[in-house]
Design an enzyme around this catalytic site. Structure first.
Site, short mmCIF file in Angstrom:
data_model
loop_
_atom_site.label_atom_id
_atom_site.label_comp_id
_atom_site.label_asym_id
_atom_site.label_seq_id
_atom_site.Cartn_x
_atom_site.Cartn_y
_atom_site.Cartn_z
N GLU A 76 0.82 -1.21 0.00
CA GLU A 76 0.00 0.00 0.00
C GLU A 76 0.86 1.27 0.00
O GLU A 76 0.52 2.24 -0.66
CB GLU A 76 -0.93 -0.02 1.22
CG GLU A 76 -1.97 1.09 1.25
CD GLU A 76 -2.92 1.04 0.07
OE1 GLU A 76 -3.06 -0.03 -0.55
OE2 GLU A 76 -3.52 2.09 -0.24
N ASP A 77 1.95 1.24 0.74
CA ASP A 77 2.67 2.49 0.98
C ASP A 77 4.02 2.61 0.28
O ASP A 77 4.69 3.63 0.41
CB ASP A 77 2.88 2.68 2.49
CG ASP A 77 1.56 2.90 3.22
OD1 ASP A 77 0.60 3.31 2.55
OD2 ASP A 77 1.50 2.65 4.43
#
Ligand code: MN
Length: 725
Positions: A76-77
């Site tokens: 996600e990051d």
């Protein structure tokens, strides 16, 4: 913060078979991937996955879960892709990380409807591999522990709300009570800091006032155990501020009235000792009625086992005492993560890899069963407080699929949500295993089984029962189609008869040649137009056979002549003299021969293919046969003044006493009341009575009522009723 070596050592301790280099690689991989990213607190981002992994080692989760925890935010990051994870860590880890990432993405959706929609995926995803949920809970726990660093108050609130509504109940559901308690308390501090502060202040005051009350009670309970020669571990605590708050809300009491804010626990080795201790406690202190619970013989669905009781304990303080074994205690505190320790195999890490051999991780299967369905969904949703999505209800199919529907939805909406075919053929519904009417509004968590029949088609009253656009649009379409079909059938028979009057047989080729005259697209369409009364059969015949009149005889006078004939026909033929309005022109009308409607009666028409409309009194029993086909009902009314109405025949069911002169009396009463008997038939005779039907010509229903009243007053009349079927 835990260091790399320490983390590896800890996992090695309880999962010695796990490849430790995988943990080391995940550590390095995640650290590199997150690089210089920082958290709201200013700390390096990597500290977060590391803390999450640390939390999970306390639950002795398997190496794969720890690796997943380290990697859980990389998709996600960071620039990391799923392929990267798969190449470096294999399929199992890739799937777990993917599962956690999906849950994380759900949180990012702010739209409520989307959250609701996704919540079910959430549940389904977690039930595929419980470790995904465990990593997610640890992730949420760490985020809540550090939530004070989040700047925006509304963001803090949202996260806290979500924690309270979804994650804390989830933790409770799988038995992880310590995580649940901590999540609740952290969320409570964010959502209602004033309430929490005042409870904490009050607790502090009580603590100061009472001295070390908890310790004194523990000491006394320990003494009691020693006196009885039982080896037990006694502990005590104040209840959490949130559970006190909940209790105050639930019981609508002030803090002062809440006496049992302290809970004590007596933990022993043996199950039998639990009951023994219960007896001792109840013998020593007076029990508070209604507080005893035996979750020992009847565990909670999540496996929780314990004895609970409330007593007026030491120094007359009202306290709660929980009695359980060490094993039960561990499971109560650590939930699913604790089960494996007591499995047949003995020690081993928590994982789902043992599913194949069945026995070792039976707890996991049991948990999946709970989450899956059975008593599951209802219970589950109840606990997860889906009220936050108050504009929606969630229904489960028997297979466990979740459907999100607007509030007020009925099984018909549900059926159409499943599939158009299911909706069209829906005849009934079982809600939570019970047959329920189709008008029933669905409740959150209902399990809905739709019963179908090939012969069923949408009914007009369904339109009133649905709230979803999909269902309504489909029902309307089908009904319009059905109606046209019925008109077409009616129209065809009207035209067929018209042909017969001309000594011809129905010829669709001929009809096809005159479609333009009637603005019809097809012969079928022309039938429908005639059936609807837009055109008459006679009009069609005039175009087809211009040199013949409506009765098949040669016409000389043209339209004026036929109009005159029509008029004469309508006054002559009894069918046409029925004074009914509200019908489409040209439709045949009959008064039903079951209830003999009279002017003044409340009436309703029922269409019959090829026969036009039959008029019944509104209370006629025959109508029950048409209850399921309301599309055949037409509204009609009497088109006469009471004054100049022609006499109508109605029918009475009469029971007379079998004695000389009784028939004479009957005839007399009817004549005096102005009625005229047109027919009389015996239906049943026995020595005492005879039953008969009496057809009487009367003016209207009021007149008939007068006749009936007069009859009832007759000495030899036992009963009088209007025929209803
Ligand atoms: Mn995270």
């Amino acid at each position: 913060m835990i260091g790399q070596t320490e983390l590896v050592d800890r996992v090695k301790e309880y999962d010695p078979k796990f490849d430790e280099t995988l943990i080391n690689r995940a550590y390095d991989f995640s650290k590199r991937a997150h690089g210089s990213q920082t958290r709201d607190s200013g700390a390096l981002y990597f500290s977060h996955p590391l803390e999450v992994a640390d939390i999970l080692t306390n639950y002795r989760l398997d190496g794969a879960s720890i690796v997943t925890a380290l990697l859980h935010d990389t998709l996600e990051d960071t620039d990391t892709t799923e392929t990267d994870i798969r190449d470096n860590f294999g399929d199992e880890i890739a799937q777990l990380v993917d599962g956690v990432t999906k849950l994380t993405r759900l949180e990012l959706q702010s739209n409520k409807a989307k959250q609701a929609e996704n919540f079910r995926k959430f549940v389904l995803a977690t039930s595929r591999d419980i470790r995904v949920l465990l990593v997610k809970l640890a992730d949420r726990l760490h985020n809540m522990r550090t939530i004070r660093h989040v700047d925006k108050p509304e963001r803090r609130r949202r996260i806290a709300r979500e924690t309270m509504d979804i994650y804390a109940p989830l933790a409770a559901r799988i038995g992880m009570h310590d995580i649940k308690d901590e999540l609740e308390d952290l969320a409570f501090a964010e959502l209602n800091p004033d309430a929490r502060d005042s409870i904490l202040r009050r607790l502090t005051f009580l603590r100061e006032e009472g001295g070390n009350l908890v310790e004194r009670i523990i000491a006394e309970l320990n003494q009691v155990m020693a006196d009885e020669g039982i080896e037990a571990v006694v502990s005590g605590r104040e209840k959490s501020s949130y559970s006190i708050w909940r209790k105050m809300q639930r019981q609508q009491v002030e803090f002062e009235q809440l006496s049992d804010i302290m809970a004590f626990r007596i933990v022993v080795d043996d199950v039998l000792d639990c009951y023994r201790i219960l007896g001792i406690i109840h013998g020593r202190y007076s029990a508070v009625p209604g507080r005893f619970r035996d979750y020992l013989s009847t565990p909670k669905p999540n496996g929780y086992q314990s004895l609970h009781t409330g007593v007026l304990g030491p120094e007359k303080h009202r306290i709660e005492v929980q009695i359980r074994t060490h094993k039960m205690h561990d499971i109560a505190e650590r939930g699913v993560a604790a089960h494996w320790r007591y499995s047949d195999i003995g020690s081993g890490p928590v994982s789902s890899t043992g599913m194949a051999d069945g026995k070792q991780y039976r707890w996991l299967q049991e948990l999946l069963d709970i989450l899956d369905d059975a008593a599951g969904p209802e219970d589950f949703l109840e606990h997860t407080k889906l009220e936050m999505f108050s504009d929606q209800v969630f229904g489960f199919s028997p297979k466990g699929e979740v459907y999100a529907l607007p509030r007020g939805s009925t099984p018909i909406d549900f059926a159409y949500a499943v599939h158009t075919e299911v909706g069209d053929h829906c005849v009934g519904a079982k809600i939570n295993g019970r047959n329920m009417p189709l008008r029933t509004q669905l409740q959150n968590g209902d399990q809905v089984e739709i019963l179908t029949s090939e012969n069923q088609t949408p009914s007009p009253n369904w339109e009133q029962l649905v709230v979803t656009g999909k269902a309504r649009a489909r029902i309307r379409r089908v009904l319009r189609h059905q109606q046209l079909e019925q008109y077409a059938v009616l129209g065809r028979s009207i035209i067929e008869k018209a042909f017969q009057r001309h000594d011809e047989t129905l010829d669709e080729d001929k009809l096809a040649g005159v479609l333009g005259e009637f603005h019809a697209d097809s012969v079928e369409d022309l039938y429908a137009l005639v059936g609807q009364g837009v055109h008459t059969g006679r009009a069609v015949m005039r175009i087809l056979f211009p040199d013949k009149d409506g009765d098949g005889t040669r016409s000389t006078g043209g339209s004026i002549f036929s109009l005159r004939r029509t008029r004469r026909n309508s006054t002559k033929a009894s069918e046409h003299s029925v004074p009914i309005s509200g019908l489409i022109p040209g439709m045949a009308v009959h008064l039903a021969k079951c209830c003999y409607p009279l002017p003044g009666d409340r009436i309703v028409g029922v269409t019959t293919t090829g026969k036009g409309v039959t008029v019944h009194t509104i209370d006629c029993m025959t109508l029950e046969a048409f209850a399921e086909s309301p599309e055949r009902w037409v509204e009609v009314s009497w088109d006469v003044d009471d004054e100049d109405a022609a006499k109508q025949v109605s029918r009475l069911n009469v029971t007379l006493v079998n004695e000389p002169g009784s028939l004479g009396e009957l005839a007399n009463i009817i004549a005096q009341a102005g009625g005229n008997i047109s027919n009389l038939k015996f239906t049943n005779r026995n020595p005492d009575f005879f039953d008969m039907t009496v057809d009487i010509e009367v003016d209207n229903n009021k007149h008939l009522n007068d006749v009936m009243t007069a009859l009832r007053a007759g000495r030899s009349v036992s009963s009088v009723d209007r025929a209803r079927s």
